[in-house]
Design an enzyme around this catalytic site. Structure first.
Site, PDB file in Angstrom:
ATOM      1  N   ARG A 150     -79.072  48.658  54.596  1.00 29.79           N
ATOM      2  CA  ARG A 150     -80.241  48.117  53.867  1.00 29.79           C
ATOM      3  C   ARG A 150     -79.831  47.042  52.836  1.00 29.79           C
ATOM      4  O   ARG A 150     -80.602  47.163  51.643  1.00 29.79           O
ATOM      5  CB  ARG A 150     -80.729  49.409  53.237  1.00 29.79           C
ATOM      6  CG  ARG A 150     -80.932  50.554  54.478  1.00 29.79           C
ATOM      7  CD  ARG A 150     -81.803  50.287  55.331  1.00 29.79           C
ATOM      8  NE  ARG A 150     -82.046  51.276  56.105  1.00 29.79           N
ATOM      9  CZ  ARG A 150     -81.567  51.012  57.575  1.00 29.79           C
ATOM     10  NH1 ARG A 150     -80.503  50.257  57.759  1.00 29.79           N
ATOM     11  NH2 ARG A 150     -81.742  52.372  58.267  1.00 29.79           N
ATOM     12  N   SER A 204     -88.384  56.658  54.954  1.00 31.51           N
ATOM     13  CA  SER A 204     -87.362  57.265  54.253  1.00 31.51           C
ATOM     14  C   SER A 204     -87.182  56.757  52.820  1.00 31.51           C
ATOM     15  O   SER A 204     -87.146  55.769  52.416  1.00 31.51           O
ATOM     16  CB  SER A 204     -86.066  56.949  55.108  1.00 31.51           C
ATOM     17  OG  SER A 204     -85.929  57.317  56.295  1.00 31.51           O
ATOM     18  N   GLU A 235     -84.454  54.110  48.730  1.00 34.91           N
ATOM     19  CA  GLU A 235     -84.421  52.958  49.669  1.00 34.91           C
ATOM     20  C   GLU A 235     -85.818  52.429  49.428  1.00 34.91           C
ATOM     21  O   GLU A 235     -86.166  51.174  49.612  1.00 34.91           O
ATOM     22  CB  GLU A 235     -84.592  53.698  51.153  1.00 34.91           C
ATOM     23  CG  GLU A 235     -84.528  52.391  52.279  1.00 34.91           C
ATOM     24  CD  GLU A 235     -84.452  53.276  53.567  1.00 34.91           C
ATOM     25  OE1 GLU A 235     -85.369  52.733  54.475  1.00 34.91           O
ATOM     26  OE2 GLU A 235     -83.244  53.624  53.662  1.00 34.91           O
TER      27      GLU A 235
END
Length: 319
Positions: free
Chosen positions: A192, A242, A312
């Site tokens: 990420r 998420s 996130e």
């Protein structure tokens, strides 16, 4: 830096010249441009229709100097209730061309991953299957190295064409930027994260290197991934995907469930009862509601298990 209570008419004029007058609007609600369906107004929203127009807009903002936020599908964003100061550049549907040549697929930054995967499947090219259900644009996927089901954007990315901001000048503005190509190896892509994020690069297009396979096999894999998503994820409710990154050695959703937080609410924000790794907009949630629930989750998981949950979801704008 400009004050945005009364946006500089000369700046608006420059943006209109750069992108076209019809592509510049003021006080645009960001809830219309995020999958969370949350967010106050952007001072100015610009939707450039060509790569050249995008570069001109970015140069205008750099020389302003005016803060600029580039948004794709808005699928990983929580925008503050007071909105976004400065200029939001929206890349979605505009700048979305996709071309297939041999085993490569080239897509502009505003193209949805879903559409890139479908174009690849139609051409008998495999590699995009795990990514096709991610509700991101190509630019957003490169920005955060989006991934799912064991696959990541970096697995299939060959290169990007990106706008590189110019050097900062003594008055706080920046010189004009430049456009250059970066190979995947130059982008420092990890879980990420990528150099696109770290260096403030703006993706114009990306080239994916794929592998020939039977179209029916590719479609079957895509259908399987989609079934798994529909069974396990709250796709029927607004969210930003998420909410937390996967902590090393754990799964965020299981930690949240084990902490007794399934269905927990703050205002209109709720921990999904279907998948505890998702915070959803259950009933007219505000950004403050979501923020409050995120902080509650982090505190409970830290207290009960000693694990720090890192978001996130990107929080942008004024809260």
């Amino acid at each position: 830096m400009h004050e945005f209570d009364s946006f500089d008419p000369s700046l608006l004029s420059a943006l209109a010249m750069a992108a076209g007058e019809d592509n510049v609007v003021m006080s645009e609600p960001m809830r219309a441009h995020t999958t969370f369906k949350i967010g106050g107004p952007a001072d100015v929203l610009v939707t450039p229709e060509t790569p050249e127009a995008l570069v001109r807009v970015l140069d205008v903002c750099a020389m302003g100097p005016v803060p600029v936020l580039v948004v794709g599908n808005g699928s990983d964003l929580l925008v503050g209730d007071r909105g976004v100061r400065g200029v939001v550049v929206l890349l979605r549907e505009n700048l979305a061309a996709i071309e297939v040549e041999g085993s490569r697929v080239r897509a502009q930054a505003g193209a949805l991953l879903r559409d890139v995967a479908i174009a690849a499947a139609d051409a008998g090219l495999s590699g995009m299957e795990p990514l096709w259900g991610i509700p991101a644009t190509v630019g957003g996927a490169c920005f955060m190295n989006a991934g799912a089901y064991g696959g990541s954007t970096s697995d299939v990315l060959e290169s990007i064409e990106a706008y590189v901001p110019g050097p900062e000048l003594p008055d706080g503005s920046r010189a004009s930027g430049r456009v250059r190509t970066f190979s995947r190896e130059e982008l420092s892509m990890g879980y990420r994260k990528s150099r696109v994020h770290d260096d403030g690069l703006i993706v114009l297009s990306a080239t994916f290197s794929l592998v020939p396979d039977a179209p029916e096999q590719i479609r079957s894999a895509m259908d399987d991934f989609q079934r798994r998503r529909e069974e396990k994820q709250p796709l029927e409710m607004p969210s930003a995907g998420s909410t937390f990154k996967r902590p090393e050695g754990y799964f965020a959703g299981k930690l949240i469930m084990d902490a007794g937080l399934r269905g927990a609410r703050v205002g209109g924000a709720q921990v999904s009862e279907k998948h505890c790794g998702f915070v959803v907009n259950a009933d007219g949630a505000t950004a403050a509601d979501v923020n409050g629930l995120i902080e509650h989750i982090q505190a409970e998981v830290k207290q009960q298990f000693g694990v720090d949950l890192e978001t996130e979801v990107r929080r942008v704008g004024e809260f």
